[in-house]
Design a protein around this motif. Structure first.
Motif, PDB file in Angstrom:
ATOM      1  N   ALA A  32       0.828  -1.204   0.000  1.00 27.89           N
ATOM      2  CA  ALA A  32       0.000   0.000   0.000  1.00 27.89           C
ATOM      3  C   ALA A  32       0.866   1.259   0.000  1.00 27.89           C
ATOM      4  CB  ALA A  32      -0.919   0.005   1.222  1.00 27.89           C
ATOM      5  N   ASN A  33       0.396   2.280  -0.700  1.00 29.80           N
ATOM      6  CA  ASN A  33       1.105   3.564  -0.763  1.00 29.80           C
ATOM      7  C   ASN A  33       0.610   4.557   0.276  1.00 29.80           C
ATOM      8  OD1 ASN A  33       0.720   2.570  -3.877  1.00 29.80           O
ATOM      9  ND2 ASN A  33       2.786   3.273  -3.442  1.00 29.80           N
ATOM     10  N   GLY A  34      -0.515   4.246   0.895  1.00 24.39           N
ATOM     11  CA  GLY A  34      -1.063   5.138   1.901  1.00 24.39           C
ATOM     12  C   GLY A  34      -2.062   4.411   2.782  1.00 24.39           C
ATOM     13  N   TYR A  35      -2.342   4.974   3.948  1.00 23.32           N
ATOM     14  CA  TYR A  35      -3.231   4.342   4.922  1.00 23.32           C
ATOM     15  C   TYR A  35      -4.052   5.443   5.595  1.00 23.32           C
ATOM     16  CZ  TYR A  35      -4.580   0.765   8.363  1.00 23.32           C
ATOM     17  OH  TYR A  35      -5.275  -0.138   9.135  1.00 23.32           O
ATOM     18  N   LEU A  36      -5.370   5.379   5.414  1.00 21.65           N
ATOM     19  CA  LEU A  36      -6.252   6.420   5.935  1.00 21.65           C
ATOM     20  C   LEU A  36      -7.386   5.776   6.725  1.00 21.65           C
ATOM     21  CD1 LEU A  36      -6.599   9.561   5.729  1.00 21.65           C
ATOM     22  CD2 LEU A  36      -8.267   9.112   3.922  1.00 21.65           C
ATOM     23  N   LEU A  37      -7.741   6.392   7.856  1.00 19.23           N
ATOM     24  CA  LEU A  37      -8.828   5.885   8.678  1.00 19.23           C
ATOM     25  C   LEU A  37     -10.174   6.424   8.203  1.00 19.23           C
ATOM     26  CD1 LEU A  37      -7.145   6.288  12.180  1.00 19.23           C
ATOM     27  CD2 LEU A  37      -7.264   4.239  10.741  1.00 19.23           C
ATOM     28  N   LYS A  38     -11.224   5.630   8.380  1.00 18.19           N
ATOM     29  CA  LYS A  38     -12.535   6.005   7.883  1.00 18.19           C
ATOM     30  C   LYS A  38     -13.178   7.155   8.649  1.00 18.19           C
ATOM     31  CE  LYS A  38     -14.013   1.854   5.456  1.00 18.19           C
ATOM     32  NZ  LYS A  38     -14.968   0.708   5.404  1.00 18.19           N
ATOM     33  N   ASP A  39     -12.625   7.494   9.802  1.00 17.95           N
ATOM     34  CA  ASP A  39     -13.176   8.647  10.525  1.00 17.95           C
ATOM     35  C   ASP A  39     -12.503   9.956  10.091  1.00 17.95           C
ATOM     36  OD1 ASP A  39     -10.688   8.372  11.686  1.00 17.95           O
ATOM     37  OD2 ASP A  39     -11.426   8.079  13.737  1.00 17.95           O
ATOM     38  N   SER A  40     -11.715   9.878   9.019  1.00 19.20           N
ATOM     39  CA  SER A  40     -11.065  11.083   8.488  1.00 19.20           C
ATOM     40  C   SER A  40     -12.077  11.984   7.790  1.00 19.20           C
ATOM     41  CB  SER A  40      -9.965  10.692   7.486  1.00 19.20           C
ATOM     42  OG  SER A  40      -8.993   9.872   8.080  1.00 19.20           O
ATOM     43  N   THR A  41     -11.724  13.233   7.608  1.00 18.88           N
ATOM     44  CA  THR A  41     -12.579  14.176   6.894  1.00 18.88           C
ATOM     45  C   THR A  41     -12.357  14.036   5.387  1.00 18.88           C
ATOM     46  OG1 THR A  41     -10.899  15.926   6.887  1.00 18.88           O
ATOM     47  CG2 THR A  41     -12.371  15.809   8.810  1.00 18.88           C
TER      48      THR A  41
END
Length: 218
Positions: free
Chosen positions: A101-110
């Motif tokens: 993966a090139n990035g990791y973002l949480l679903k509670d992000s804006t």
């Protein structure tokens, strides 16, 4: 005008896929060319559409996100993969980055964070959600691996490894029982034995252990 970046959304919840499509389609730089609801479909869609970026969840049926990331990255190393998930544990982050993966973002992000993550990943940078600890980032950049517990892993039977893997993938006892053609009580007994053998106390700890020992990628 420059051509918009093509994106495939991989998410097993339809309402979330539709929401992401609606949000991202408002940006003229993003072109949502396809969707998938599991890892197997994601691989097929990527082969068909050759997008610039794949926005992918981790917990999905048929094939999980980690396996899909590994397959896609192995076949198409130039395609960018951005994880969008609820899993905050460092073990998940490390496993996703290890898979490619090139990035990791949480679903509670804006939405602003989501757009920023996509732009960074498309630009060739690794993006990690602000919710990810600095300790994990430092460990990853230094090339460290999470601790392994091979002695305790060796004590597990093949069936216990199967069940541990399915627990880590988010499956409930009834689903595991149906898949393995055993009773729910038998699954509960295996789960209890796993916790005793590994000295773990809940599903989250079992999941972390499975990821640390690469069971979820097998």
């Amino acid at each position: 005008m420059e051509q918009a970046y093509s994106i495939v959304i991989v998410e097993d919840h339809r309402i979330l896929r539709e929401g992401l499509r609606s949000l991202l389609s408002q940006n003229p730089d993003f072109n949502i060319v396809g969707e998938a609801e599991n890892g197997l479909d994601a691989i097929r869609r990527v082969r068909e559409l050759m997008p610039d970026l794949v926005l992918i969840d981790l917990s999905m049926p048929k094939m999980d996100g980690l396996d899909a990331i590994r397959e896609i990255k192995g076949e198409f190393p130039d395609i960018k993969l951005l994880v969008l998930t609820v899993h905050k544990a460092e073990e998940y982050v490390f496993a996703a980055l290890k898979a490619g993966a090139n990035g990791y973002l949480l679903k509670d992000s804006t939405y602003t964070e989501l757009r920023l993550a996509i732009e960074n990943v498309l630009a060739g940078r690794t993006y990690l959600s602000p919710g990810v600890s600095e300790k994990l980032v430092a460990s990853y950049l230094e090339g460290k691996k999470p601790p392994q517990s091979e002695s305790s892993l060796d004590a597990l039977t093949q069936r216990e490894r199967q069940i541990l893997k399915m627990i880590a993938e988010g499956h409930k006892n009834r689903k595991i029982a149906e898949y393995l053609c055993i009773s729910v009580k038998t699954v509960e007994k295996h789960r209890s034995n796993l916790m005793k053998k590994l000295d773990l106390h809940n599903a989250s700890e079992l999941t972390a252990y499975a990821i640390e020992n690469d069971l979820i990628t097998q």
